[in-house]
Design a protein around this motif. Structure first.
Motif, PDB file in Angstrom:
ATOM      1  N   LEU A 276       0.823  -1.212   0.000  1.00 22.85           N
ATOM      2  CA  LEU A 276       0.000   0.000   0.000  1.00 22.85           C
ATOM      3  C   LEU A 276       0.857   1.263   0.000  1.00 22.85           C
ATOM      4  O   LEU A 276       0.499   2.263  -0.645  1.00 22.85           O
ATOM      5  N   MET A 277       1.993   1.240   0.696  1.00 22.06           N
ATOM      6  CA  MET A 277       2.897   2.393   0.664  1.00 22.06           C
ATOM      7  C   MET A 277       3.479   2.590  -0.738  1.00 22.06           C
ATOM      8  O   MET A 277       3.623   3.716  -1.209  1.00 22.06           O
ATOM      9  N   LEU A 278       3.818   1.478  -1.396  1.00 20.07           N
ATOM     10  CA  LEU A 278       4.293   1.572  -2.769  1.00 20.07           C
ATOM     11  C   LEU A 278       3.239   2.204  -3.664  1.00 20.07           C
ATOM     12  O   LEU A 278       3.549   3.055  -4.516  1.00 20.07           O
ATOM     13  N   PHE A 279       1.997   1.795  -3.474  1.00 18.95           N
ATOM     14  CA  PHE A 279       0.913   2.345  -4.284  1.00 18.95           C
ATOM     15  C   PHE A 279       0.797   3.849  -4.094  1.00 18.95           C
ATOM     16  O   PHE A 279       0.799   4.620  -5.065  1.00 18.95           O
ATOM     17  N   PHE A 280       0.721   4.294  -2.840  1.00 15.14           N
ATOM     18  CA  PHE A 280       0.493   5.711  -2.578  1.00 15.14           C
ATOM     19  C   PHE A 280       1.703   6.565  -2.930  1.00 15.14           C
ATOM     20  O   PHE A 280       1.571   7.590  -3.609  1.00 15.14           O
ATOM     21  N   PHE A 281       2.892   6.171  -2.486  1.00 16.05           N
ATOM     22  CA  PHE A 281       4.057   6.998  -2.746  1.00 16.05           C
ATOM     23  C   PHE A 281       4.448   6.967  -4.219  1.00 16.05           C
ATOM     24  O   PHE A 281       4.956   7.959  -4.741  1.00 16.05           O
ATOM     25  N   GLY A 282       4.202   5.852  -4.895  1.00 13.37           N
ATOM     26  CA  GLY A 282       4.454   5.814  -6.334  1.00 13.37           C
ATOM     27  C   GLY A 282       3.567   6.789  -7.075  1.00 13.37           C
ATOM     28  O   GLY A 282       4.011   7.502  -7.977  1.00 13.37           O
ATOM     29  N   HIS A 283       2.287   6.845  -6.690  1.00 14.76           N
ATOM     30  CA  HIS A 283       1.369   7.785  -7.324  1.00 14.76           C
ATOM     31  C   HIS A 283       1.673   9.224  -6.924  1.00 14.76           C
ATOM     32  O   HIS A 283       1.431  10.153  -7.704  1.00 14.76           O
ATOM     33  N   MET A 284       2.193   9.414  -5.721  1.00 13.39           N
ATOM     34  CA  MET A 284       2.586  10.761  -5.312  1.00 13.39           C
ATOM     35  C   MET A 284       3.782  11.250  -6.122  1.00 13.39           C
ATOM     36  O   MET A 284       3.822  12.391  -6.585  1.00 13.39           O
ATOM     37  N   ILE A 285       4.771  10.371  -6.319  1.00 14.54           N
ATOM     38  CA  ILE A 285       5.955  10.736  -7.096  1.00 14.54           C
ATOM     39  C   ILE A 285       5.576  11.001  -8.549  1.00 14.54           C
ATOM     40  O   ILE A 285       6.110  11.904  -9.194  1.00 14.54           O
ATOM     41  N   ALA A 286       4.623  10.222  -9.067  1.00 14.06           N
ATOM     42  CA  ALA A 286       4.180  10.416 -10.444  1.00 14.06           C
ATOM     43  C   ALA A 286       3.347  11.675 -10.605  1.00 14.06           C
ATOM     44  O   ALA A 286       3.050  12.084 -11.730  1.00 14.06           O
TER      45      ALA A 286
END
Length: 447
Positions: A276-286
């Motif tokens: 879930l952290m990968l999901f959120f932070f990946g979308h934040m970085i994108a």
């Protein structure tokens, strides 16, 4: 050994440090530009075209402008990708005042061909290809007529934008166009080799490497700068892939569910939180999500925990689920797509959890919430013992049996019931069945 709280604290600290380091970007430049010297900025366009690539290219174009680039070169090797991401990248190219050159190093297929057509100049390496740009849906089938019409119009407009013959662009996306001289008769999509592209003016030059590229562009004494994909952007590109998103959500939700039923804080919890952290932070970085989406998700998770451990009427649980879904929708680039991904994750989690609980049972914190003890005979609990020794005994009905009543057997009064019929008081009865407190009798016929 670390306690459960210590393990959780160490893991959360690691996540915090990773979140701080992830946004660090990297730009490699060879040297500073001198006045009057042409500056070429190389930007890699590789792998699948998706929203993560779009975010990277947006940052790259902005950096190139700030660094005083006079030319932007897209070094392309892509099999294609998402239509929406390709469209946004095309708009980015069209709105850029700096000349943009596509250098096809290997292949520019599908969305890659569309992006290349929007650039001012196309240079192809020997052996490279460009074309096959039919639009398909998520299952690999041809898209609906409305989408195909839109895509054909986009391909035509992109070709005409820089004075290229649109029939070849349309042949890349529409198999009905007949171009047998280019190896694409009706029924096949057009894919141009580097020599074919040069012959139909879809390639302006042929170059084997950067040196030949610079020479073909007629530039001298150039300063070369290169944009590299940072680690955080690699994560973002991976996480925002339409195939990866439902997998991450499924792993995250299943991991948290299993953590509730497993002792201590271990692999399921780490697996769920990490996904879930990968999901959120990946979308934040994108660039698709802000901190508000992550905060909303955390609030939702806490509300669900409150609902589990504090007796209520389901209000906290409903609010928690709503907050979690709201956080995911805020972090998404497409609400409709995210709803589909969430539905897929729910189904996978439910099926997997049922199978795992069936074969491995319940353990962990949720075990405290479930009453599994039973008042069995083995534990000393005795309730209405079945008296098998009464079978076959003959006694007398003390009361009329309609069909229940009382009877005496060997001077012991018992509550009995007939098989369903009526037996008068004083009649002889025989016990034919016993089960717990239930004693069934039948009238004893005299011979």
């Amino acid at each position: 050994m670390f306690s459960r709280r210590q393990r959780l604290a160490v893991y959360l600290a690691f996540i915090l440090v990773a979140c701080i380091l992830l946004p660090v970007q990297s730009v490699l430049s060879n040297e500073e530009a001198d006045d009057g010297q042409p500056v070429i900025y190389y930007i890699p366009v590789e792998q699948t075209v998706e929203r993560g690539l779009e975010a990277f290219m947006s940052r790259s174009f902005e950096t190139a402008k700030e660094e005083g680039a006079t030319h932007i070169v897209l070094e392309m090797d892509t099999p294609g990708g998402a239509v929406d991401a390709a469209g946004n990248i095309a708009n980015l190219i069209r709105n850029t005042e700096i000349p943009v050159i596509t250098f096809v190093k290997n292949k520019a297929i599908s969305a890659g061909a569309y992006i290349a057509l929007n650039t001012d100049t196309i240079v192809m390496a020997p052996g490279s290809t460009m074309g096959a740009a039919a639009v398909i849906d998520g299952e690999g089938n041809a898209a609906d007529k409305k989408t195909q019409t839109y895509w054909l119009a986009e391909m035509r407009g992109s070709a005409e934008l820089n004075g290229r013959d649109p029939q070849y662009a349309l042949a890349m996306a529409d198999e009905r166009i007949d171009l047998p001289e280019l190896g694409a008769p009706a029924g096949e999509l057009l894919t141009l080799t580097h020599t074919q592209a040069l012959s139909v003016n879809y390639a302006d030059h042929i170059a084997s490497d950067r040196a030949e590229l610079i020479e073909a562009l007629g530039l001298e004494n150039v300063i070369e700068k290169e944009m590299e994909v940072s680690f955080s952007e690699k994560v973002a590109r991976f996480v925002t892939n339409p195939i990866v998103i439902p997998i991450l959500l499924s792993v995250g939700s299943l991991g948290l569910v299993l953590e509730l039923y497993s002792p201590g804080f271990g692999v399921p919890g780490i697996m769920g939180i990490s996904a879930l952290m990968l999901f959120f932070f990946g979308h934040m970085i994108a660039g698709f999500a802000g901190w508000e989406s992550l905060i909303l998700f955390v609030i939702g998770f806490l509300l669900i925990m409150v609902e589990i451990f504090v007796p209520g009427f389901g209000i906290f649980g409903l609010l928690g689920i709503g907050s979690i879904i709201g956080g995911m929708l805020l972090a998404s680039f497409s609400t409709a797509s995210m709803l589909i991904y969430i539905a897929i994750a729910i189904v996978i989690t439910a099926i997997s959890a049922i199978l795992l609980f069936r074969y491995f049972g319940f353990r962990g914190p949720m075990k405290k919430m479930i009453l599994s003890d039973s008042t069995s005979t083995e534990k000393g609990y005795i309730s209405n013992r079945t008296r098998d020794e009464l079978m076959g005994q003959v006694g007398e009905a003390l009361t009329p049996l309609r069909p229940s009543g009382s009877a005496v057997f060997d001077r012991e009064r018992l509550d009995v019931v007939t098989e369903g019929g009526y037996i008068e008081q004083g009649r002889q009865v025989e016990i034919i069945y016993t089960a717990g407190s239930r004693i069934v009798v039948r009238e004893k016929k005299e011979i």
